[in-house]
Design a protein around this motif. Structure first.
Motif: not given
Length: 568
Positions: A191-202, A207-214
């Protein structure tokens, strides 16, 4: 946080954050109950001190020291631009759509990172550091701060150009038939606030990994920062969180932070004997920890600082052999305290066409000396008391056509029986730009360990170390490797979307255990370099054709590998 693992830390100082890896912080203990009392005391004390500092900061504000007696800034003008400029968007409907589906960074976000205000004397050091702070947000592809005279009054003009922050992430890496990839959505400028948020699968090698970050860089407009990530692993779970008041400028006087971790995961320990044989030991790691630091700066000038502080750790951790629980490493429930000092003198160089195409990059050549000493008495849950010294030294030299950087880091845990565990690393990097849009690099590094935590040994392969070698090609507690690369950045903005270049490279090195003969291998080859023209920060991908020699490889000598470019 690095892709594939690591921790989110406060952007405070390496003196505090490097403490996360000290061997004293993972030392086994035979005591299981008494440290819980210490844990409660430390947490209560930490919360009280943190609340006190937050209140003091809110009332007193940021303390600055300005050594400039130059002209006074009458006004500050902030100009923010979207990914594609108005003329570009007018010519291309897809560029208009791209601009329309995202938020341009808000002018207030830019203003809050500036270290100068209306009515302040103009200080070139604060202007330069403000530019670095803005670029460090990772949302701008260009930052320009200049001054103009308007009716005889001085105006500071801050101009930013957004990079493409909505990353429909799909990356892949391959080395000799081993393929890994990741896919997800990461919005680094929510939203233009320079804050990261996301979801990513590796899909990683093991191993495999599903990551949630903020992350929230400034909570309610204050200097407080908070954030974290959670990894749902195919062989466990891991979460990391942080909150605190980070040092954002050389002139900041105080900071504090809490970093926590909870994990239940599989850990793999490799011992490679040749290219076709490897012994793998599997552990189960269970951990819960919280670290707290508080620091002040008796010297806080625009070009240098001295910071001193204390840190505390309380954690519970165990490594258990998965195939035989009777042979578990003793449960660790322990505490430790430390004092640290950091000196840093600023030396930065803004460059392009080093680790990316036309994107601005802050080359850090600052001189740092960081000292710390951890104390872990038996009263804090250890079977045998110990002291853990730690030192980090780095410096660099910039010259018109390049730079040179040196670094060394070491720590150890000493008990009444001598050195219990420790690690030392040294590195040397030189880079030159003798010709326009070309860069040449040489990096050498070496390290040694004693009794590292399971899975923390040196592990080269699959893009780390010799790039054309398969995963876990070289493992051990001794490591030496180097890389040479020459890059030609041919096109910065091909069709408004892509950067394109070429490279030649030579890698050589390896890792081994003390009871093994030294094992090393190398590769030489050519490659293609790519990057998104409107991306932010360092952004370079590689497709390499390499010829392998020495130890550590099997199959064909020629191999194609691709992934992220080697950073220098």
């Amino acid at each position: 946080r690095r892709e594939g693992g690591g921790v989110i830390c406060l952007s405070a100082s390496r003196a505090q954050l490097i403490l996360l890896h000290h061997p004293i912080l993972r030392r086994p203990s035979a005591v299981s109950r008494r440290p819980f009392i210490i844990h409660a005391m430390l947490r209560a004390t930490g919360v009280l001190v943190a609340v006190h500092l937050a209140c003091v900061s809110a009332v007193a504000g940021q303390v600055r020291q300005s050594e400039s007696s130059g002209p006074v800034i009458d006004t500050v003008i902030v100009l923010t631009r979207n990914v594609f400029g108005p003329e570009e968007a007018q010519r291309n409907v897809f560029f208009r759509i791209a601009n329309g589906v995202r938020f341009t960074t808000r002018a207030g976000i830019v203003r809050r990172e500036l270290l100068f205000r209306q009515g302040d004397p103009f200080d070139s050091a604060l202007v330069a550091e403000s530019g670095r702070n803005l670029r460090a947000l990772g949302v701008f592809r260009q930052v320009i701060i200049d001054t103009v005279r308007l009716d005889g009054r001085l105006a500071a003009v801050v101009s930013t150009a957004d990079g493409w922050s909505t990353q429909l992430r799909f990356g892949f890496q391959s080395t000799g038939g081993v393929f890994t990839w990741n896919a997800g959505v990461i919005e680094t400028n929510f939203l233009g606030t320079a804050n990261p948020v996301g979801i990513n699968f590796r899909k990683e090698v093991d191993r495999e990994a599903l990551t949630f970050l903020g992350n929230i860089n400034r909570v309610f407009g204050s200097r407080i920062s908070t954030g974290g990530f959670y990894d749902d692993l195919s062989d466990g779970q891991r979460g990391v969180w942080q909150v605190g008041l980070p040092f954002r400028a050389f002139s900041d006087r105080r900071g504090f932070g809490i970093v926590g971790e909870a994990a239940s995961q599989r850990i793999l320990q490799f011992r490679v004997t040749d290219a076709t044989q490897a012994d793998t030991v599997q552990y189960h790691r269970r951990a819960f920890s919280n670290r707290f630091f508080i620091a002040t700066a008796p010297v806080a000038k625009n070009d240098r600082y001295v910071r001193i502080g204390v840190a505390a750790l309380v954690k519970r951790e165990e490594y258990r052999l998965r195939q035989d629980t009777a042979l578990a490493i003793p449960d660790t429930v322990s505490g430790a305290v430390s004092a640290f000092l950091e000196y840093r003198r600023a030396n930065f160089k803004v460059v392009t066409h080093y680790n990316g195409f036309a994107h601005q990059e802050d080359l850090d050549l600052s001189t740092r000396v960081e000292l710390a000493a951890w104390v872990a008495p038996t009263a804090f849950g250890y079977e045998r008391g110990g002291i853990g010294p730690q030192i980090t030294v780095s410096t660099g030299i910039g010259f018109p056509q390049g730079f040179l950087r040196l670094g060394a880091w070491g720590n150890g845990l000493f008990t009444s029986a001598g050195l219990d565990s420790g690690r030392v690393n040294v590195s040397f990097t030189v880079g030159t730009q003798l010709l326009r849009r070309q860069a040449t690099f040489l990096r050498l590094q070496a390290g040694a360990q004693k009794r590292p935590a399971p899975g923390a040994e040196f592990d080269l392969g699959h893009g780390t170390g010799p790039r054309s070698f398969q995963p876990h090609a070289f493992t051990g507690t001794r490591s030496v490797w180097g890389t040479f690369e020459h890059r030609l950045y041919l096109f910065d903005d091909l069709l408004g979307l892509l950067g394109l270049g070429f490279a030649t490279f030579l890698d050589y090195g390896g890792a081994w255990y003390p009871d093994q003969p030294a094992r090393a291998g190398g590769n030489v080859g050519i490659g293609i370099r790519t990057g998104a023209a409107r991306a932010t920060g360092v952004n370079i991908g590689r497709i390499d054709l390499g010829y392998r020699f020495g130890d550590g490889w099997s199959g064909n000598r020629w191999v194609v590998s691709f992934g992220r470019g080697v950073p220098f």
